[in-house]
Scaffold this motif. Structure first.
Motif, short mmCIF file in Angstrom:
data_model
loop_
_atom_site.label_atom_id
_atom_site.label_comp_id
_atom_site.label_asym_id
_atom_site.label_seq_id
_atom_site.Cartn_x
_atom_site.Cartn_y
_atom_site.Cartn_z
N UNK A 211 -8.94 13.24 -7.20
CA UNK A 211 -7.69 13.80 -7.53
C UNK A 211 -8.25 14.90 -8.81
N UNK A 212 -7.74 16.11 -8.60
CA UNK A 212 -7.91 17.22 -9.28
C UNK A 212 -6.98 17.18 -10.53
N UNK A 213 -7.42 16.93 -11.85
CA UNK A 213 -6.53 16.61 -12.86
C UNK A 213 -6.94 17.28 -14.11
N UNK A 214 -5.96 17.62 -14.88
CA UNK A 214 -6.21 18.25 -16.26
C UNK A 214 -6.72 17.04 -17.07
N UNK A 215 -7.06 17.51 -18.55
CA UNK A 215 -7.49 16.71 -19.43
C UNK A 215 -6.56 15.55 -19.67
N UNK B 25 -0.29 16.29 -0.52
CA UNK B 25 -0.28 17.80 -1.25
C UNK B 25 -0.78 17.94 -2.55
N UNK B 26 -1.38 16.75 -3.01
CA UNK B 26 -2.03 16.93 -4.43
C UNK B 26 -3.55 17.41 -4.15
N UNK C 216 -1.48 18.55 -10.02
CA UNK C 216 -0.56 20.09 -9.40
C UNK C 216 0.83 19.67 -9.27
N UNK C 217 1.26 18.40 -8.78
CA UNK C 217 2.57 18.10 -8.76
C UNK C 217 3.19 17.52 -9.85
N UNK D 8 1.01 -1.16 -0.12
CA UNK D 8 -0.06 0.09 -0.02
C UNK D 8 0.75 1.39 -0.14
N UNK D 9 0.57 2.26 -0.97
CA UNK D 9 1.37 3.26 -0.94
C UNK D 9 0.64 4.36 0.13
N UNK D 10 1.95 5.05 0.83
CA UNK D 10 1.59 5.79 1.89
C UNK D 10 1.88 7.35 1.77
N UNK D 11 2.67 7.70 0.65
CA UNK D 11 2.86 9.04 0.51
C UNK D 11 3.57 9.22 -0.86
N UNK D 12 3.77 10.35 -1.43
CA UNK D 12 4.25 10.62 -2.83
C UNK D 12 4.82 12.18 -2.90
N UNK D 13 6.08 12.26 -3.10
CA UNK D 13 6.56 13.60 -3.29
C UNK D 13 7.54 13.68 -4.44
#
Length: 186
Positions: free
Chosen positions: A130-134, A115-116, A139-140, A75-80
């Motif tokens: 998650x807010x994404x473009x087309x 922070x995404x 945002x990261x 399981x992923x717990x964080x992304x930076x």
């Protein structure tokens, strides 16, 4: 370092990993075994007469492995974004990639914690996406999202297609030109 790390092995994630690996990209698929598709009976997926959700998920993972995708059950717990790419923290340790694709289905919590940017979901019972473009970008830098977690419909055919679409966009960015994957009969 991986070219592409995909978080989530449901239809969107496995499809993204399949396209990435088939394009020759070093691909890692992180699977927490939480896909909602594992509870589904599927009769509305193009090219498949009928199947169980668990079989659909297993087939997708096997297809991705066929082309070289490495799969880690964690399981992923964080992304930076650390300047040299994107670091994914998980219960099994840390992984480094040039790009990450979130394909976490109903869950946007790890993305939000990382922070995404998220926003209100439009599908029934899905509070945040998650807010994404087309193109699937977030945002990261280096972080993308596909499928239900990116605001697409929960239907397996739609999320699988969106996973492929976002993967093609990532591959195109890595290659510096538009990538197309077409096979012909042999």
């Amino acid at each position: 370092m991986y070219d592409i790390i995909v978080i989530g092995a449901g239809p969107a994630g496995a499809s993204a990993a399949l396209f990435a690996a088939k394009a020759g990209k070093k691909t890692l698929l992180l699977d927490s075994n939480q896909s909602i598709t594992k509870k589904a009976w599927v009769e509305n997926h193009y090219g498949v007469k009928e199947t169980t959700g668990p079989d659909l998920v297993d087939t997708g993972i096997e297809q991705a492995k066929k082309f070289g995708t490495e799969v880690v059950d964690t399981k992923a717990t964080g992304v930076t974004n650390n300047g040299d790419g994107v670091k994914v923290e998980s219960e099994a340790g840390e992984f480094q990639g040039k790009h990450v694709i979130f394909a976490t289905g109903l869950m946007a919590d790890v993305a939000e914690k990382s922070g995404i940017t998220t926003k209100e979901g439009t599908e029934p019972k899905i509070k945040k996406v998650i807010d994404v473009g087309r193109d699937g970008k977030t945002n990261v830098k280096g972080v993308w999202a596909a499928g239900t977690c990116a605001g697409e419909s929960v239907h397996t055919i739609i999320t699988a297609g969106h996973g492929a679409s976002v993967a093609i966009n990532v591959i195109s960015e890595l290659n510096g030109e538009r990538y197309v994957d077409h096979d012909i009969l042999k």
